[in-house]
Design an enzyme around this catalytic site. Structure first.
Site, short mmCIF file in Angstrom:
data_model
loop_
_atom_site.label_atom_id
_atom_site.label_comp_id
_atom_site.label_asym_id
_atom_site.label_seq_id
_atom_site.Cartn_x
_atom_site.Cartn_y
_atom_site.Cartn_z
N GLU A 114 0.76 -1.07 -0.01
CA GLU A 114 0.12 0.08 -0.09
C GLU A 114 0.75 1.22 0.14
OE1 GLU A 114 -2.90 0.13 3.05
OE2 GLU A 114 -2.41 -2.06 3.47
N LYS A 116 2.40 4.74 1.21
CA LYS A 116 2.28 5.38 2.70
C LYS A 116 2.25 6.73 2.63
CE LYS A 116 4.77 5.25 6.94
NZ LYS A 116 4.46 6.66 7.36
N ASP A 118 1.50 10.64 3.57
CA ASP A 118 2.27 11.58 4.21
C ASP A 118 1.31 12.49 4.99
OD1 ASP A 118 4.47 12.45 5.44
OD2 ASP A 118 5.34 13.35 3.81
N TYR A 225 -6.77 1.78 6.22
CA TYR A 225 -6.12 0.42 5.93
C TYR A 225 -6.13 -0.47 7.09
CZ TYR A 225 -2.82 3.36 8.43
OH TYR A 225 -2.39 4.34 9.61
N LYS A 314 10.83 3.09 2.98
CA LYS A 314 10.55 4.68 2.78
C LYS A 314 11.20 4.91 1.29
CE LYS A 314 9.43 7.21 5.77
NZ LYS A 314 9.65 7.42 7.23
N CYS A 416 33.13 41.64 -12.26
CA CYS A 416 33.29 40.46 -12.72
C CYS A 416 34.22 39.53 -12.10
CB CYS A 416 33.23 40.46 -14.28
SG CYS A 416 33.13 38.68 -14.84
N CYS A 419 36.61 38.40 -15.19
CA CYS A 419 37.23 39.35 -16.22
C CYS A 419 37.57 40.79 -15.42
CB CYS A 419 36.95 39.42 -17.35
SG CYS A 419 35.40 40.62 -17.47
N CYS A 434 28.07 40.79 -16.23
CA CYS A 434 29.27 41.53 -16.54
C CYS A 434 29.27 42.44 -17.94
CB CYS A 434 30.04 40.05 -16.73
SG CYS A 434 31.76 40.54 -17.51
N CYS A 440 35.63 38.95 -21.62
CA CYS A 440 35.33 37.97 -20.36
C CYS A 440 35.33 36.64 -20.99
CB CYS A 440 33.99 38.45 -19.97
SG CYS A 440 33.57 37.32 -18.50
O1 I6G Z 1 1.24 4.53 9.74
C1 I6G Z 1 0.92 3.61 8.72
C2 I6G Z 1 0.73 3.90 7.55
C3 I6G Z 1 0.21 3.09 6.67
C4 I6G Z 1 0.52 2.44 9.47
C5 I6G Z 1 -0.04 1.55 8.53
C6 I6G Z 1 -0.09 1.80 7.18
O2 I6G Z 1 -0.69 1.04 6.27
C7 I6G Z 1 -0.87 1.35 4.93
N1 I6G Z 1 -0.08 0.27 8.63
C8 I6G Z 1 -0.06 -0.20 10.19
C9 I6G Z 1 -0.35 -1.47 10.48
C10 I6G Z 1 0.20 0.95 11.13
N2 I6G Z 1 0.84 1.93 10.61
C11 I6G Z 1 0.79 0.38 12.46
#
Ligand code: I6G
Length: 679
Positions: A114, A116, A118, A225, A314, A416, A419, A434, A440
């Site tokens: 999946e 992740k 932010d 998730y 990551k 410059c 030169c 310049c 130059c």
């Molecule tokens: O912090 C998380 C981001 C995404 C997760 C996670 C996740 O799954 C797509 N899954 C688990 C089981 C946990 N943190 C603890």
């Protein structure tokens, strides 16, 4: 300098606490996440080597995320875990190996991969299908009650669909899609309000608004998730089934989840997501792999608040901290001075970065970058690395003075660096240049190419490739050197036969008979195009007169303002330039005196606009244009109501038809000649 472990551990603890406060309470982190992770890793390593240094309140002893007192507290019935990280393929392979060993199985394992996101982890409880409570993760045990705010997130349903269990706690991530983030920041900037440093902080800040009406106006979204508490329904057999169930209940689930097999399957998903990362509508900082089978997940269990059956892989950090060693000015082919920050080399976004461009002096001042500063450097994908900001807290201060920095603001050099010619910056323009031109080294090639170009001294056969070699082999430094070149020297160049060498020598020789306007244009003085060169020539008559004139006198020339006058004066103030002119004369280059025109006069065709179409028999298009502009006319490329005459030669194009349409007078070549004679 060696720092005692105890002192360093104390220092790291203090720094991490400060950063936690800025991150979780103020939503205003001052360092990149990767730098925070590095500080934490250093403290962990120190504490592992010296267990007596561990204090109960050390940031290593708890999961970060101090709940704010402003929100009600929620104690999670099932603790909200964090994930272990893999930063390399080796880390991932080790994770997979550990699972094989613990489960005592062989062969490829099934995982669900999946993205992740932010964002901010949340837990949402539905009782009898109705949204009852939403909480942030907080420290994993206690979170903040953000129910009112989560209710404003459009994609989080207030009621579940289908056959709903009596109680279900869905876990997921609240995030801010990039478009919404940019729109929100643009609006904040317009109003002079605080802008968020990234979508993660924007999401966190929005969710933790005390006034849900403010949250409601923020473009938040969510993906789910996982499960916390579940009552009255059987647990899904695996992660894939869980995701399908969440979807069926009407909860948003990422469309990019996928069943993969073995480390190879995980890696191919990772690479695909890394490649798609820039085009996704939200920010992700990696991918997560979860062992598919729930039975196996349960056998594996947890270690220090993280499941053994899942890992976050990551992407390389896109931001890192480093120190500015120096700020230098680069001189480009056109004389533009570009400030460059020389950095302590730093690994960021998958490459080592040691220089970044600062674009122009305004940018340096806006960011207030100085030598010795600690700065955030960003390299996202294939994008050119950039200096994001200065960490002012880390600016070195004078000994014993807390407020007086050691460094000074960077100034544009007056001369410059290549030169030593004067540097000029046109008011209102970001770029400083310049004024050295061909004197130059950095600009020589471009300046010589211009000198030889058709509308300048028109040296046929002196193309880019030849100029490049002449400069590289130092056969030519200034245009005057062109007139000493021999056919033998030229024949020695790449892709230059004897015949072409002889032709080129002849072309160079022919160019000696030129005109003052052409020469002035050829010198490549900034802001001096053909029309200005002509105006200057007609005003002063001779080059000597122009060279003697001051800025004010130059400004008397029609259409010449202070900017152009400053450039012309700076050019002729350089001894190098006057020497080149002397050398050109000595080599036999001639430009006869031009009949002087009193200001405003002699421009018989002033105010008229001509369009040329088709081939003229007795003169080239350039010659016709030159003759017209010399008489004050303008030459345009397209016919409009404002056109005074269209001059049609052989095979005229659609411009003639257009002229007829608009009823504009059409001249043939004879007509043009007559007009020119008359003028
Ligand atoms: O912090 C998380 C981001 C995404 C997760 C996670 C996740 O799954 C797509 N899954 C688990 C089981 C946990 N943190 C603890």
């Amino acid at each position: 300098m060696t720092v005692r472990p105890a002192a360093r551990a104390a220092e790291l603890r203090e720094q991490l606490k400060q950063h936690d406060y800025r991150y979780y309470v103020l939503d205003e982190p001052s360092i990149p996440d990767a730098e925070y992770d590095r500080l934490m890793a250093e403290l962990r390593a120190l504490e592992a080597a010296h267990p007596d240094l561990v204090t109960p309140d050390s940031p290593t002893q708890r999961v970060s995320g101090t709940p704010s007192a402003a929100f009600g507290e929620v104690v999670h019935q099932v603790p909200m875990l964090s994930l272990d990280n893999a930063f390399s393929e080796e880390d991932l392979a080790a994770f997979d190996r550990r699972i094989h060993e613990r489960l005592e199985v062989q062969g490829d394992l099934d995982y669900v991969a999946e993205p992740k996101l932010d964002g901010l982890a949340i837990a949402v409880i539905y009782r009898a299908g109705r949204l009852e409570q939403a909480a942030t993760r907080g420290d994993g045990v206690t979170g903040e009650d953000v129910t009112a705010n989560v209710r404003t997130v459009r994609s989080v349903p207030h009621r579940l669909r289908g056959r709903v269990p009596p109680l279900i706690e869905a876990r997921g991530e609240v995030f801010m899609p990039l478009k919404g983030f940019e729109r929100m920041n643009a609006r904040a900037r317009e109003r002079g309000e605080k802008v968020f440093v990234n979508p993660r902080n924007a999401a966190a800040g929005s969710l933790r608004q005390l006034d849900p009406r403010v949250s409601a106006a923020r473009p938040l979204d969510a993906f789910f998730y996982g499960l916390g508490v579940l009552d009255g329904a059987p647990l899904p057999k695996g992660q894939a089934e869980l995701l399908d169930w969440l979807r069926a209940l009407g909860l948003p689930v990422s469309p990019d989840t996928r069943a993969v097999r073995g480390v190879a399957g995980c890696l191919s998903y990772y690479r695909e997501m890394a490649a798609r990362r820039r085009s996704l509508p939200y920010q992700i900082d990696g991918v997560v792999y979860k062992l598919e089978s729930r039975a196996d997940q349960e056998r594996l269990g947890f270690v220090s608040r993280a499941p053994r059956w899942a890992i976050a892989h990551k992407f390389p950090a896109e931001e890192a901290l480093t120190v500015v060693r120096d700020i230098e000015f680069n001189v480009g082919r056109t004389g533009a001075l570009t400030p460059i920050a020389r950095l302590e080399p730093v690994f960021v976004g998958g490459v080592t970065v040691s220089n970044v461009t600062l674009h122009n002096i305004d940018e340096v001042h806006r960011k207030d970058v100085r030598v010795g500063d600690t700065v955030v450097v960003r390299r996202a994908g294939d994008v050119i690395p950039e200096l994001v900001s200065v960490i002012l807290d880390k600016r070195p201060m004078k000994a014993g003075r807390r407020t007086e920095p050691q460094s000074r603001q960077v100034e544009l050099p007056a001369r410059c660096p290549v030169c030593d010619s004067l540097v000029l910056r046109v008011e209102g323009e970001a770029v400083a240049r310049c004024t050295g031109g061909f004197t130059c080294r950095a600009q020589r090639q471009e300046a010589l190419r211009h000198f030889a170009s058709r509308r300048a001294l028109d040296i046929e056969g002196l193309g880019d490739k030849v100029v490049e070699q002449l400069v590289e082999h130092e056969l030519v430094r200034s245009p005057a050197d062109l007139y000493s070149l021999t056919a033998e020297q030229l024949a020695g160049l790449e892709r230059m036969g004897e015949k072409s060498a002889a032709n080129l020598v002849a072309a160079i020789d022919r160019s000696k008979d030129t005109t003052l306007p052409r020469l002035l244009y050829a010198l490549g003085i900034r802001e001096v195009g053909e029309a200005t060169a002509l105006a200057l020539a007609r005003h002063f008559g001779t080059l000597e007169a122009l060279m003697k004139a001051g800025e004010e006198e130059i400004q008397q020339v029609e259409d010449v303002g202070p900017v152009v006058a400053a450039q012309v004066a700076a050019f002729f103030a350089s001894v190098d330039h006057t020497n080149v002119i002397k050398a050109l004369r000595k080599k036999g280059v001639k430009w006869p005196e031009v009949a002087r025109a009193p200001a405003g006069a002699g421009a018989a065709l002033a105010g008229r606009t001509f369009v040329l179409t088709g081939a003229l028999g007795s003169m080239t298009r350039e010659e016709a244009e030159e003759a017209l502009t010399a008489r004050g006319a303008k030459v345009s490329g397209s016919v409009s109501k404002k056109t005074s005459y269209v001059v049609a030669g052989a095979d005229p194009g659609s411009k003639l038809a257009r002229a007829r349409e608009l009823g504009i007078p059409v001249l043939d070549e004879e007509g043009l000649r007559a007009l020119l004679r008359g003028g």
